[in-house]
Design a protein around this motif. Structure first.
Motif, PDB file in Angstrom:
ATOM      1  N   ARG A  49       0.841  -1.203   0.000  1.00 38.19           N
ATOM      2  CA  ARG A  49       0.000   0.000   0.000  1.00 38.19           C
ATOM      3  C   ARG A  49       0.876   1.253   0.000  1.00 38.19           C
ATOM      4  N   VAL A  73      -4.785   4.250  -3.441  1.00 36.13           N
ATOM      5  CA  VAL A  73      -5.115   2.848  -3.199  1.00 36.13           C
ATOM      6  C   VAL A  73      -6.526   2.808  -2.619  1.00 36.13           C
ATOM      7  N   VAL A  85      -7.059  -2.941  -0.428  1.00 40.13           N
ATOM      8  CA  VAL A  85      -5.970  -3.912  -0.376  1.00 40.13           C
ATOM      9  C   VAL A  85      -6.523  -5.115   0.358  1.00 40.13           C
ATOM     10  N   LEU A 109      -4.738  -5.483  -5.055  1.00 43.33           N
ATOM     11  CA  LEU A 109      -4.892  -4.041  -4.846  1.00 43.33           C
ATOM     12  C   LEU A 109      -5.816  -3.464  -5.904  1.00 43.33           C
TER      13      LEU A 109
END
Length: 144
Positions: A75, A86, A89, A99
């Motif tokens: 991340r 992001v 995750v 991701l």
């Protein structure tokens, strides 16, 4: 025998031709300039779209630099790339991290029409695992 006024005929014809030229130039500019501005904007949008893909590829390369890293480190690696956010995750198996990335790019450019701006965004999914096969980026619709 010639009567006076012959020079004025040429003067009137010259003025009429000049007026016609000015009108045609004005119409050409009124029609042509918006087309050129739209073409310039379209090219800028294409460049922004290419940069979105290039930025996603850069994030992929950073993630693959250490494919055995945990979720937190992956991340951080993706977040370190400018324009990458992001979204999620998660684990996708015992040693695979999946991701979901949103890549946003804003391009600006100066032109004869002033400053132009194009925004582009796309979402990509990537499954990172320590296996030898590098994963491909999967382009997805961004969540609403």
């Amino acid at each position: 025998m010639r009567h006076g006024g012959g020079g004025s005929v040429w003067l009137r014809r010259g003025l009429a031709l000049t007026a016609l030229t000015v009108v045609l130039a004005g119409v050409g500019a009124a029609v042509g300039l918006p087309l050129l501005r739209d073409r310039s904007q379209h090219r800028l949008e294409q460049r922004a779209e290419r940069e979105v893909t290039a930025t996603a590829q850069l994030a992929r390369a950073r993630l693959l630099a250490d494919p055995a890293a945990g979720e937190a480190r992956l991340r951080q690696a993706a977040d370190a790339v400018d324009g990458v956010e992001v979204l999620t995750v998660g684990s996708d198996g015992p040693r695979t991290v999946r991701l979901l990335l949103r890549v946003q790019v804003t391009k600006t450019a100066a032109s004869v029409f002033g400053w132009q701006q194009a925004d582009s965004a796309a979402c990509f999914a990537l499954a990172v695992s320590p296996d030898a096969t590098p994963p491909a980026l999967e382009r997805l619709p961004c969540p609403g």
